[in-house]
Design a protein around this motif. Structure first.
Motif, short mmCIF file in Angstrom:
data_model
loop_
_atom_site.label_atom_id
_atom_site.label_comp_id
_atom_site.label_asym_id
_atom_site.label_seq_id
_atom_site.Cartn_x
_atom_site.Cartn_y
_atom_site.Cartn_z
N VAL A 1 -16.33 33.25 22.27
CA VAL A 1 -16.69 32.21 21.51
C VAL A 1 -16.98 30.92 22.32
O VAL A 1 -16.83 31.04 23.74
CB VAL A 1 -15.88 31.67 20.26
N SER A 2 -16.51 29.49 22.13
CA SER A 2 -16.57 28.46 22.94
C SER A 2 -15.62 28.60 24.21
O SER A 2 -14.79 29.12 23.97
CB SER A 2 -16.11 27.26 22.28
N LEU B 1 -17.78 41.22 14.09
CA LEU B 1 -17.08 40.26 13.38
C LEU B 1 -17.24 38.97 13.77
O LEU B 1 -17.21 38.00 12.77
CB LEU B 1 -15.51 40.35 13.76
N LEU B 2 -17.51 38.71 14.91
CA LEU B 2 -18.45 37.20 15.45
C LEU B 2 -19.71 36.90 14.70
O LEU B 2 -19.61 35.68 14.11
CB LEU B 2 -18.37 37.20 16.80
N ALA C 1 -20.34 38.04 11.61
CA ALA C 1 -20.17 37.89 10.18
C ALA C 1 -19.35 36.45 10.12
O ALA C 1 -19.57 35.59 9.20
CB ALA C 1 -19.10 38.91 9.78
N LEU C 2 -18.38 35.98 11.00
CA LEU C 2 -17.71 34.85 11.22
C LEU C 2 -18.86 33.58 11.10
O LEU C 2 -18.57 32.55 10.46
CB LEU C 2 -16.79 34.71 12.19
N SER C 3 -19.91 34.09 11.94
CA SER C 3 -20.93 32.90 11.92
C SER C 3 -21.66 32.50 11.09
O SER C 3 -22.05 31.52 10.45
CB SER C 3 -21.75 33.29 13.36
N LEU C 4 -22.05 33.66 10.28
CA LEU C 4 -22.92 33.70 9.14
C LEU C 4 -21.93 33.17 8.00
O LEU C 4 -22.46 32.21 7.34
CB LEU C 4 -23.22 35.10 8.78
N ALA C 5 -20.69 33.49 7.81
CA ALA C 5 -19.69 32.73 6.73
C ALA C 5 -19.62 31.48 7.09
O ALA C 5 -19.89 30.75 6.03
CB ALA C 5 -18.59 33.53 6.69
N ALA C 6 -19.59 30.99 8.15
CA ALA C 6 -19.42 29.47 8.51
C ALA C 6 -20.64 28.73 8.14
O ALA C 6 -20.83 27.78 7.40
CB ALA C 6 -19.04 29.32 9.89
N ALA C 7 -21.93 29.34 8.57
CA ALA C 7 -23.04 28.70 8.29
C ALA C 7 -23.47 28.72 6.65
O ALA C 7 -23.88 27.55 6.07
CB ALA C 7 -24.29 29.74 8.86
N VAL C 8 -23.03 29.76 5.83
CA VAL C 8 -23.09 29.57 4.37
C VAL C 8 -22.26 28.67 3.76
O VAL C 8 -22.70 27.76 2.97
CB VAL C 8 -22.98 31.15 3.77
N GLY C 9 -20.95 28.44 4.34
CA GLY C 9 -20.08 27.53 3.79
C GLY C 9 -20.29 26.15 4.03
O GLY C 9 -20.45 25.17 3.25
N LEU C 10 -20.86 26.07 5.36
CA LEU C 10 -21.32 24.56 5.84
C LEU C 10 -22.60 24.22 4.98
O LEU C 10 -22.81 23.18 4.51
CB LEU C 10 -21.63 24.59 7.29
N SER C 11 -23.63 25.27 4.90
CA SER C 11 -24.58 24.92 3.74
C SER C 11 -24.40 24.47 2.41
O SER C 11 -25.09 23.64 1.91
CB SER C 11 -25.66 25.93 3.98
N ALA C 12 -23.42 25.14 1.87
CA ALA C 12 -22.95 24.79 0.68
C ALA C 12 -22.60 23.45 0.50
O ALA C 12 -22.70 22.66 -0.38
CB ALA C 12 -21.83 25.87 0.03
N ILE D 1 -27.74 35.15 15.91
CA ILE D 1 -28.91 35.84 16.11
C ILE D 1 -28.68 36.46 17.44
O ILE D 1 -29.23 37.85 17.73
CB ILE D 1 -30.08 35.00 15.85
N ASP D 2 -28.56 35.63 18.26
CA ASP D 2 -27.92 36.23 19.82
C ASP D 2 -27.11 37.34 19.89
O ASP D 2 -27.33 38.54 20.48
CB ASP D 2 -27.74 35.24 20.95
N ARG D 3 -26.08 37.09 18.96
CA ARG D 3 -24.95 38.15 18.98
C ARG D 3 -25.51 39.57 18.51
O ARG D 3 -25.46 40.55 19.11
CB ARG D 3 -23.58 37.64 18.36
N ALA D 4 -26.26 39.22 17.33
CA ALA D 4 -26.69 40.47 16.55
C ALA D 4 -27.82 41.01 17.42
O ALA D 4 -27.92 42.44 17.46
CB ALA D 4 -27.29 40.02 15.29
N ALA D 5 -28.51 40.37 18.25
CA ALA D 5 -29.80 40.89 18.77
C ALA D 5 -29.36 41.43 20.17
O ALA D 5 -29.88 42.54 20.45
CB ALA D 5 -30.89 39.88 19.02
#
Length: 166
Positions: free
Chosen positions: A53-54, A68-69, A71-82, A108-112
């Motif tokens: 991470v940072s 896990l990272l 999933a954490l990034s996606l969860a953060a993006a969903v929460g921030l978007s809400a 996206i980078d981590r997944a790809a």
């Protein structure tokens, strides 16, 4: 433009700029073979794969940590978007969009690739800042926006229940 639309525009712009810069630098240039590219005395373009991470913290070599990272990034993006959709503050909407867009770009980078592609290195003499990318810069700008939004006089009066000053 409503705060939610401004935030969504920031999210989409961040995501597109981040991924376009990474794809162009990595696949469309010879940066990997000819790095560093020097831009004056204070900036270089380099290729760094960050599996953590940072600041390179919590490096993940295995698949479990990587996902896990993600999933954490996606969860953060969903929460921030809400949060972004519900806000009435344009500054807050913009800030949340920048952070969510940056989180998605790095996810996206981590997944790809299994790691985040960082490429901007700032330095002065012996002092060196960490290597970062467009997504990271957007996240930092978004955090600055969160701080600015939290200290605005109108915001503080809204939270205290007092009427805003005339």
């Amino acid at each position: 433009m409503t705060p939610a639309r401004l935030g969504l525009a920031a999210l989409v712009a961040t995501l597109i700029l981040d991924q376009a810069a990474k794809l162009w630098l990595y696949l469309g240039t010879d940066l990997v073979l000819t790095q560093p590219w020097r831009y004056g005395a204070y900036a270089d373009f380099v290729v760094v794969w960050n599996r953590g991470v940072s600041y390179g913290l919590f490096q993940q070599e295995g698949g479990l940590g990587r996902w896990l990272l993600v999933a954490l990034s996606l969860a953060a993006a969903v929460g921030l978007s809400a949060w972004m959709v519900r806000t009435r503050s344009r500054v807050l909407g913009l800030a949340l969009g920048l952070i969510a867009g940056g989180a998605l770009g790095n996810a996206i980078d981590r997944a790809a690739y299994g790691a985040v592609f960082d490429f901007v290195h700032l330095h002065v003499g012996a002092w060196s800042w960490y290597v970062f990318n467009v997504a990271d810069a957007a996240i930092v700008a978004g955090v600055v926006g969160l701080v600015l939004d939290s200290v605005r006089p109108e915001r503080r009066s809204d939270l205290s229940g007092e009427p805003p000053p005339l």
